[in-house]
Write an enzyme that holds these catalytic residues in place. Structure first.
Site, PDB file in Angstrom:
ATOM      1  N   LYS A 110      27.243 111.854  43.773  1.00  0.00           N
ATOM      2  CA  LYS A 110      26.015 111.791  42.985  1.00  0.00           C
ATOM      3  C   LYS A 110      25.778 113.181  42.401  1.00  0.00           C
ATOM      4  CE  LYS A 110      21.030 111.704  43.164  1.00  0.00           C
ATOM      5  NZ  LYS A 110      19.811 111.660  43.992  1.00  0.00           N
ATOM      6  N   GLY A 171      10.485 112.401  44.898  1.00  0.00           N
ATOM      7  CA  GLY A 171       9.516 112.483  45.982  1.00  0.00           C
ATOM      8  C   GLY A 171       8.080 112.207  45.601  1.00  0.00           C
ATOM      9  N   ALA A 197      14.947 107.973  42.449  1.00  0.00           N
ATOM     10  CA  ALA A 197      13.815 108.901  42.558  1.00  0.00           C
ATOM     11  C   ALA A 197      12.482 108.257  42.203  1.00  0.00           C
ATOM     12  CB  ALA A 197      14.014 110.149  41.694  1.00  0.00           C
ATOM     13  N   GLY A 198      11.467 108.623  42.968  1.00  0.00           N
ATOM     14  CA  GLY A 198      10.097 108.225  42.696  1.00  0.00           C
ATOM     15  C   GLY A 198       9.630 106.961  43.384  1.00  0.00           C
TER      16      GLY A 198
END
Length: 266
Positions: A110, A171, A197-198
């Site tokens: 990644k 985050g 993400a998120g």
């Protein structure tokens, strides 16, 4: 013991380069209170791909007679996905990927190149340049990027095996802020699109999967929950439900009501 993940009826496996996976939930290993808690959450999540931030692995622990993160991950059960979290330029990110190969963790990586500390948003130029180098060196690159359809397509064009647009900042727990952009990215893509993400809770995973993405990668949403194991179970269920809903084909949205029962007797 978590039940084995089964593909949705009529579904295909998630294919990333030469790799195939049944579970479409990819889970990180950071921020857990203990390694044992991490192990339990990963098991319950049903994931097959586990991300590892090599910059945060104590590679000298064995020399002190101690264990590190890698000792708690069963590689007969999980495919490790080394990531370049914490890198702010292409040189550092490329070096971490090469280190992963030297450690025989694998060639699937990644790629995450961040712009600056406050927002932790991806740097599109550095990411694109690093992708070119890593693809030329034979890596299977999953490229983390913004939800910009133009950049997503450029990353695919230079050889990324999967493109990973953010749902919202790392985050943040804000969920999928721009589903329209994700939908546009999906329309033009011929490689898997994995939201990364998120994600804050299970409904965020479900929304992403209902858009038709290939999978969702998350970490803080599980590790930061008050009960990570229960949240991991919820994330697994949401991923499967969202995928089933996408494959089922939702009813069209309408401005006015449509009766669900006949208005006249038979």
């Amino acid at each position: 013991m978590a039940q084995a993940t089964k593909p949705a009826t009529g579904d295909k496996k998630l294919k990333i380069g030469k790799h195939e996976f049944t579970s479409r939930l990819l889970v990180g290993t950071g921020k857990y209170a203990t390694f044992e808690l991490m192990q339990e959450a990963l098991e319950v999540s049903g994931c097959e791909v586990v991300t590892v931030a090599l910059r945060r692995v104590d590679l000298e622990a064995h020399g002190r007679g101690e264990k590190n993160l890698l000792d708690y991950l069963d590689t007969s059960k999980y495919t490790l996905l080394p990531n370049t979290a914490g890198c702010f330029n292409k040189e550092d990110a490329i070096r971490i990927c090469r280190l992963a190969r030297e450690l025989e963790i694998g060639d699937m990586v990644k790629l995450e190149v961040l712009s600056e500390q406050k927002t932790l948003l991806p740097d599109p130029i550095e990411t694109l340049e690093a992708t070119k180098v890593l693809v030329a060196e034979g890596f299977t690159v999953l490229a983390y990027t913004s939800d910009d359809p133009i950049m997503a397509k450029k990353l695919e064009d230079v050889g990324a095996a999967a493109v990973m647009p953010l749902g919202s900042p790392i985050g943040s727990g804000l969920g999928i802020l721009n589903p329209n952009n994700i939908a546009i990215i999906l329309e033009q893509a011929s490689v898997p699109i994995i939201v990364d993400a998120g994600v804050g809770t299970a409904s965020d995973v479900c929304v992403a999967m209902e858009l038709g993405v290939g999978g969702v990668l998350l970490n803080t949403g599980i590790a930061g929950a008050q009960d990570p194991v229960r949240m991991a179970r919820a994330m697994k269920a949401a991923c499967e439900a969202g995928r089933d809903a996408f494959l089922s084909g939702r009813i069209p949205k309408k401005r006015y009501a449509t009766a669900s029962s006949p208005l006249k007797d038979f």
